[in-house]
Design a protein around this motif. Sequence first.
Motif, PDB file in Angstrom:
ATOM      1  N   ALA A 102       0.830  -1.204   0.000  1.00 43.72           N
ATOM      2  CA  ALA A 102       0.000   0.000   0.000  1.00 43.72           C
ATOM      3  C   ALA A 102       0.869   1.260   0.000  1.00 43.72           C
ATOM      4  CB  ALA A 102      -0.919  -0.008   1.219  1.00 43.72           C
ATOM      5  N   TYR A 103       1.950   1.244   0.762  1.00 44.39           N
ATOM      6  CA  TYR A 103       2.868   2.394   0.787  1.00 44.39           C
ATOM      7  C   TYR A 103       3.459   2.635  -0.593  1.00 44.39           C
ATOM      8  CZ  TYR A 103       6.867   5.287   2.157  1.00 44.39           C
ATOM      9  OH  TYR A 103       7.792   6.297   2.251  1.00 44.39           O
ATOM     10  N   ALA A 109       2.086   6.500  -7.007  1.00 44.12           N
ATOM     11  CA  ALA A 109       0.941   6.996  -7.768  1.00 44.12           C
ATOM     12  C   ALA A 109       0.809   8.513  -7.698  1.00 44.12           C
ATOM     13  CB  ALA A 109      -0.344   6.344  -7.269  1.00 44.12           C
ATOM     14  N   VAL A 110       1.195   9.104  -6.559  1.00 43.86           N
ATOM     15  CA  VAL A 110       1.041  10.550  -6.375  1.00 43.86           C
ATOM     16  C   VAL A 110       2.276  11.263  -6.917  1.00 43.86           C
ATOM     17  CG1 VAL A 110       0.692  12.394  -4.696  1.00 43.86           C
ATOM     18  CG2 VAL A 110      -0.369  10.156  -4.332  1.00 43.86           C
ATOM     19  N   PRO A 111       2.113  12.260  -7.796  1.00 39.42           N
ATOM     20  CA  PRO A 111       3.279  12.976  -8.338  1.00 39.42           C
ATOM     21  C   PRO A 111       4.122  13.621  -7.238  1.00 39.42           C
ATOM     22  CG  PRO A 111       1.307  13.481  -9.603  1.00 39.42           C
ATOM     23  CD  PRO A 111       0.858  12.710  -8.397  1.00 39.42           C
ATOM     24  N   MET A 160      10.348   9.942   1.127  1.00 36.85           N
ATOM     25  CA  MET A 160       9.207   9.033   1.000  1.00 36.85           C
ATOM     26  C   MET A 160       8.969   8.648  -0.457  1.00 36.85           C
ATOM     27  SD  MET A 160       6.647  10.505   3.940  1.00 36.85           S
ATOM     28  CE  MET A 160       5.934   8.905   4.295  1.00 36.85           C
ATOM     29  N   HIS A 161       9.198   9.594  -1.353  1.00 37.28           N
ATOM     30  CA  HIS A 161       9.082   9.292  -2.785  1.00 37.28           C
ATOM     31  C   HIS A 161      10.166   8.300  -3.214  1.00 37.28           C
ATOM     32  CE1 HIS A 161       8.430  10.140  -7.071  1.00 37.28           C
ATOM     33  NE2 HIS A 161       9.738  10.223  -7.188  1.00 37.28           N
ATOM     34  N   GLN A 162      11.398   8.539  -2.767  1.00 36.89           N
ATOM     35  CA  GLN A 162      12.513   7.678  -3.163  1.00 36.89           C
ATOM     36  C   GLN A 162      12.388   6.279  -2.591  1.00 36.89           C
ATOM     37  OE1 GLN A 162      15.775   8.419  -5.088  1.00 36.89           O
ATOM     38  NE2 GLN A 162      15.091   6.316  -5.103  1.00 36.89           N
ATOM     39  N   SER A 163      11.929   6.163  -1.351  1.00 36.63           N
ATOM     40  CA  SER A 163      11.849   4.845  -0.704  1.00 36.63           C
ATOM     41  C   SER A 163      10.876   3.922  -1.431  1.00 36.63           C
ATOM     42  CB  SER A 163      11.440   5.002   0.762  1.00 36.63           C
ATOM     43  OG  SER A 163      10.172   5.632   0.865  1.00 36.63           O
ATOM     44  N   ALA A 164       9.807   4.474  -2.012  1.00 36.29           N
ATOM     45  CA  ALA A 164       8.844   3.632  -2.728  1.00 36.29           C
ATOM     46  C   ALA A 164       9.483   3.014  -3.973  1.00 36.29           C
ATOM     47  CB  ALA A 164       7.620   4.462  -3.112  1.00 36.29           C
TER      48      ALA A 164
END
Length: 300
Positions: A102-103, A109-111, A160-164
């Motif tokens: 989910a994370y 998905a979010v820019p 948080m963007h990079q970790s995904a």
Amino acid sequence: MNVRPSSQHPALKIIEHRHYGRWLSAVVVLLILGFFASSIASNPNFEWDVVLQNLTEDSILSGVVMTIKLTCISVLCGFAGGTLLAFMRLSANPVLSWVSWAYIWFFRAVPMLVQLFLWYNIATLYPKLSLTLPFYGEVWTVKTNQLISPFSAAVIALVMHQSAYAAEIIRAGIQSVNVGQLEAAKALGYRPGQIFRQTVLPQAMRAILPPAGNEVIGQLKTTAVVSVIALQDVLYSAQIIYQRTYEVVPLLLVATAWYLLMTSVLSIGQHYIEAFYSRGNAPDKRRWFRAKSENSEATS
């Protein structure tokens, strides 16, 4: 090269295959590159003197330092978080696996720009943050605006963007290791920690490093979005100058030159790290490809 004649066969002369198309394409490409280079060098609208003058300007150098700082923090923390998320995704625990999925789904998905604005304006949702203990009450409180500065918002959004994305790269690398290798290591009496360090990690790194290197370079360029919240990176520093001098194109070229330099350094580092983990693994792929293409042309 002449072949010695025999009593049954006359002398045969071997003629090498002439690669006319290869030389013609090279000439065409060089002509096109020369045309563009001449156009860029002779066009006075580029204002190369202004570019050279501002290339080492103090605010530009401060922006370079900020860009490097954001890249290092987001990459280190992002890949650390991505490693944890990858192990959660591969876990037999369905709760951990689902939370990790989910994370990754949400933050991919979010820019990135939307995430940055959300963290920058988080105080509208939570005006203050506090810690409350049962039977004791509030033990710590702080206004969100004091805690979440533009730099903090940028770091949180980038991490948080990079970790995904890092989680998926690491998961794919781990899953690329043949299951038979793990079974063989278990049969030899290796402990789980030894299996991961000595069997899984060296082989997974060969699959992880190429996309991870691309992701690091992409993250360096992604830091440019922080200019929208007035955080002084390279792009924002260039914008401050050209808003005062109206020399838009030369200052954008200054930012471009610094991004080219930083990404080139990262590319060189990626090359040597990949060579380290690929030593003894396979012959030079480019030589193999050239030899194969020449053999196919000779037989045609």
